[in-house]
Design a protein around this motif. Structure first.
Motif, mmCIF file in Angstrom:
data_model
loop_
_atom_site.group_PDB
_atom_site.id
_atom_site.type_symbol
_atom_site.label_atom_id
_atom_site.label_comp_id
_atom_site.label_asym_id
_atom_site.label_seq_id
_atom_site.Cartn_x
_atom_site.Cartn_y
_atom_site.Cartn_z
ATOM 1 N N ARG A 32 -11.409 -6.993 3.983
ATOM 2 C CA ARG A 32 -11.124 -8.407 3.791
ATOM 3 C C ARG A 32 -9.941 -8.769 4.687
ATOM 4 N NH1 ARG A 32 -10.818 -9.360 -2.564
ATOM 5 N NH2 ARG A 32 -8.874 -8.335 -2.085
ATOM 6 N N ALA A 33 -10.085 -9.845 5.430
ATOM 7 C CA ALA A 33 -9.032 -10.256 6.370
ATOM 8 C C ALA A 33 -7.729 -10.549 5.646
ATOM 9 C CB ALA A 33 -9.489 -11.472 7.165
ATOM 10 N N ASN A 34 -7.807 -11.047 4.437
ATOM 11 C CA ASN A 34 -6.615 -11.339 3.651
ATOM 12 C C ASN A 34 -5.814 -10.066 3.375
ATOM 13 O OD1 ASN A 34 -4.828 -12.912 2.207
ATOM 14 N ND2 ASN A 34 -5.973 -12.762 0.313
ATOM 15 N N ASP A 35 -6.494 -8.970 3.044
ATOM 16 C CA ASP A 35 -5.817 -7.700 2.792
ATOM 17 C C ASP A 35 -5.178 -7.143 4.058
ATOM 18 O OD1 ASP A 35 -6.519 -7.775 0.137
ATOM 19 O OD2 ASP A 35 -8.248 -6.451 0.361
ATOM 20 N N VAL A 36 -5.874 -7.237 5.177
ATOM 21 C CA VAL A 36 -5.336 -6.735 6.447
ATOM 22 C C VAL A 36 -4.117 -7.558 6.858
ATOM 23 C CG1 VAL A 36 -5.833 -6.330 8.883
ATOM 24 C CG2 VAL A 36 -7.556 -5.807 7.167
ATOM 25 N N ALA A 37 -4.164 -8.869 6.643
ATOM 26 C CA ALA A 37 -3.046 -9.744 7.011
ATOM 27 C C ALA A 37 -1.786 -9.394 6.223
ATOM 28 C CB ALA A 37 -3.427 -11.203 6.779
ATOM 29 N N TRP A 42 0.360 -12.048 9.431
ATOM 30 C CA TRP A 42 -0.598 -13.148 9.519
ATOM 31 C C TRP A 42 -0.844 -13.605 10.950
ATOM 32 C CZ3 TRP A 42 -3.339 -14.796 5.344
ATOM 33 C CH2 TRP A 42 -2.934 -14.280 4.118
ATOM 34 N N ASN A 43 0.102 -13.431 11.850
ATOM 35 C CA ASN A 43 -0.029 -13.922 13.222
ATOM 36 C C ASN A 43 -0.512 -12.852 14.194
ATOM 37 O OD1 ASN A 43 0.832 -16.532 12.579
ATOM 38 N ND2 ASN A 43 2.964 -15.882 12.672
ATOM 39 N N LYS A 44 -0.878 -11.699 13.707
ATOM 40 C CA LYS A 44 -1.296 -10.587 14.572
ATOM 41 C C LYS A 44 -2.657 -10.898 15.196
ATOM 42 C CE LYS A 44 -0.665 -6.070 15.439
ATOM 43 N NZ LYS A 44 0.517 -5.465 15.947
ATOM 44 N N PRO A 45 -2.767 -10.857 16.521
ATOM 45 C CA PRO A 45 -4.070 -11.068 17.168
ATOM 46 C C PRO A 45 -5.051 -9.958 16.811
ATOM 47 C CG PRO A 45 -2.275 -11.304 18.743
ATOM 48 C CD PRO A 45 -1.679 -10.740 17.489
ATOM 49 N N LEU A 46 -6.314 -10.320 16.677
ATOM 50 C CA LEU A 46 -7.334 -9.355 16.272
ATOM 51 C C LEU A 46 -7.463 -8.193 17.255
ATOM 52 C CD1 LEU A 46 -10.164 -11.718 15.002
ATOM 53 C CD2 LEU A 46 -8.649 -10.295 13.637
ATOM 54 N N GLU A 47 -7.332 -8.477 18.546
ATOM 55 C CA GLU A 47 -7.525 -7.409 19.533
ATOM 56 C C GLU A 47 -6.372 -6.410 19.577
ATOM 57 O OE1 GLU A 47 -5.888 -11.077 21.440
ATOM 58 O OE2 GLU A 47 -7.721 -10.685 20.367
ATOM 59 N N THR A 48 -5.247 -6.694 18.932
ATOM 60 C CA THR A 48 -4.116 -5.761 18.945
ATOM 61 C C THR A 48 -4.051 -4.880 17.704
ATOM 62 O OG1 THR A 48 -2.616 -7.375 17.957
ATOM 63 C CG2 THR A 48 -2.746 -7.321 20.364
ATOM 64 N N ILE A 49 -4.919 -5.116 16.730
ATOM 65 C CA ILE A 49 -4.925 -4.289 15.526
ATOM 66 C C ILE A 49 -5.603 -2.966 15.852
ATOM 67 C CG2 ILE A 49 -5.661 -4.106 13.133
ATOM 68 C CD1 ILE A 49 -5.800 -7.133 13.070
ATOM 69 N N ARG A 50 -4.961 -1.870 15.490
ATOM 70 C CA ARG A 50 -5.498 -0.545 15.762
ATOM 71 C C ARG A 50 -5.898 0.111 14.450
ATOM 72 N NH1 ARG A 50 -6.848 -2.061 19.954
ATOM 73 N NH2 ARG A 50 -5.406 -2.355 21.641
ATOM 74 N N PHE A 51 -7.153 0.452 14.354
ATOM 75 C CA PHE A 51 -7.671 1.177 13.204
ATOM 76 C C PHE A 51 -8.002 2.594 13.640
ATOM 77 C CE2 PHE A 51 -8.553 -3.177 12.026
ATOM 78 C CZ PHE A 51 -8.339 -3.200 10.653
ATOM 79 N N ARG A 52 -7.792 3.543 12.745
ATOM 80 C CA ARG A 52 -8.193 4.930 13.001
ATOM 81 C C ARG A 52 -9.478 5.177 12.230
ATOM 82 N NH1 ARG A 52 -5.665 9.437 14.834
ATOM 83 N NH2 ARG A 52 -3.644 8.406 14.806
ATOM 84 N N CYS A 53 -10.466 5.738 12.916
ATOM 85 C CA CYS A 53 -11.766 6.005 12.296
ATOM 86 C C CYS A 53 -11.607 7.061 11.206
ATOM 87 C CB CYS A 53 -12.768 6.475 13.351
ATOM 88 S SG CYS A 53 -14.400 6.838 12.666
ATOM 89 N N ARG A 54 -12.182 6.770 10.084
ATOM 90 C CA ARG A 54 -12.106 7.698 8.967
ATOM 91 C C ARG A 54 -12.959 8.942 9.209
ATOM 92 N NH1 ARG A 54 -13.475 6.132 2.736
ATOM 93 N NH2 ARG A 54 -12.795 8.092 1.848
ATOM 94 N N ARG A 55 -13.979 8.810 10.002
ATOM 95 C CA ARG A 55 -14.910 9.917 10.227
ATOM 96 C C ARG A 55 -14.436 10.842 11.351
ATOM 97 N NH1 ARG A 55 -20.823 8.008 10.694
ATOM 98 N NH2 ARG A 55 -20.472 7.670 8.488
ATOM 99 N N CYS A 56 -14.058 10.287 12.513
ATOM 100 C CA CYS A 56 -13.722 11.134 13.664
ATOM 101 C C CYS A 56 -12.241 11.059 14.071
ATOM 102 C CB CYS A 56 -14.609 10.788 14.861
ATOM 103 S SG CYS A 56 -14.263 9.175 15.589
ATOM 104 N N SER A 57 -11.452 10.222 13.416
ATOM 105 C CA SER A 57 -9.999 10.087 13.627
ATOM 106 C C SER A 57 -9.608 9.482 14.972
ATOM 107 C CB SER A 57 -9.290 11.432 13.449
ATOM 108 O OG SER A 57 -9.466 11.891 12.132
ATOM 109 N N ARG A 58 -10.534 8.894 15.693
ATOM 110 C CA ARG A 58 -10.200 8.242 16.957
ATOM 111 C C ARG A 58 -9.745 6.817 16.710
ATOM 112 N NH1 ARG A 58 -13.471 10.288 22.046
ATOM 113 N NH2 ARG A 58 -13.560 12.480 21.494
ATOM 114 N N LYS A 59 -9.091 6.234 17.722
ATOM 115 C CA LYS A 59 -8.557 4.875 17.597
ATOM 116 C C LYS A 59 -9.255 3.877 18.505
ATOM 117 C CE LYS A 59 -3.881 6.048 16.198
ATOM 118 N NZ LYS A 59 -2.467 5.890 16.521
#
Length: 86
Positions: A32-37, A42-59
């Motif tokens: 949910r975007a609300n939880d991520v914000a 709240w002002n973080k651009p979508l393309e700058t958010i870095r998630f780590r994959c739960r399965r393979c640990s890559r970013k």
């Protein structure tokens, strides 16, 4: 119409999901975007958010937005922010 989703805050105000897809193993997570914000700001651009994959640990994940249709919710698990125990 909500307009272009250039930040997490705009996606949260439109009650959207962030669909994160790993570029290596194609694992998909929905947040949910609300939880991520609340976590990244709240002002973080979508393309700058870095998630780590739960399965393979890559970013190398891509983030896109998806409207939540209340009559037909998306299939799959939606990750929800949990309060820290303390």
């Amino acid at each position: 119409m909500a307009g272009p989703m250039d930040s997490v805050g705009r996606a949260a105000k439109a009650n959207m999901l962030l669909v994160v897809e790993c570029g290596h193993c194609w694992h998909v997570g929905r947040f949910r975007a609300n939880d991520v914000a609340k976590v990244v700001g709240w002002n973080k651009p979508l393309e700058t958010i870095r998630f780590r994959c739960r399965r393979c640990s890559r970013k190398d994940a891509t983030v896109r937005t998806q409207f939540i249709d209340q009559d037909h919710p998306p299939k799959g698990y939606i990750w929800v922010l949990q309060k820290a125990r303390g």
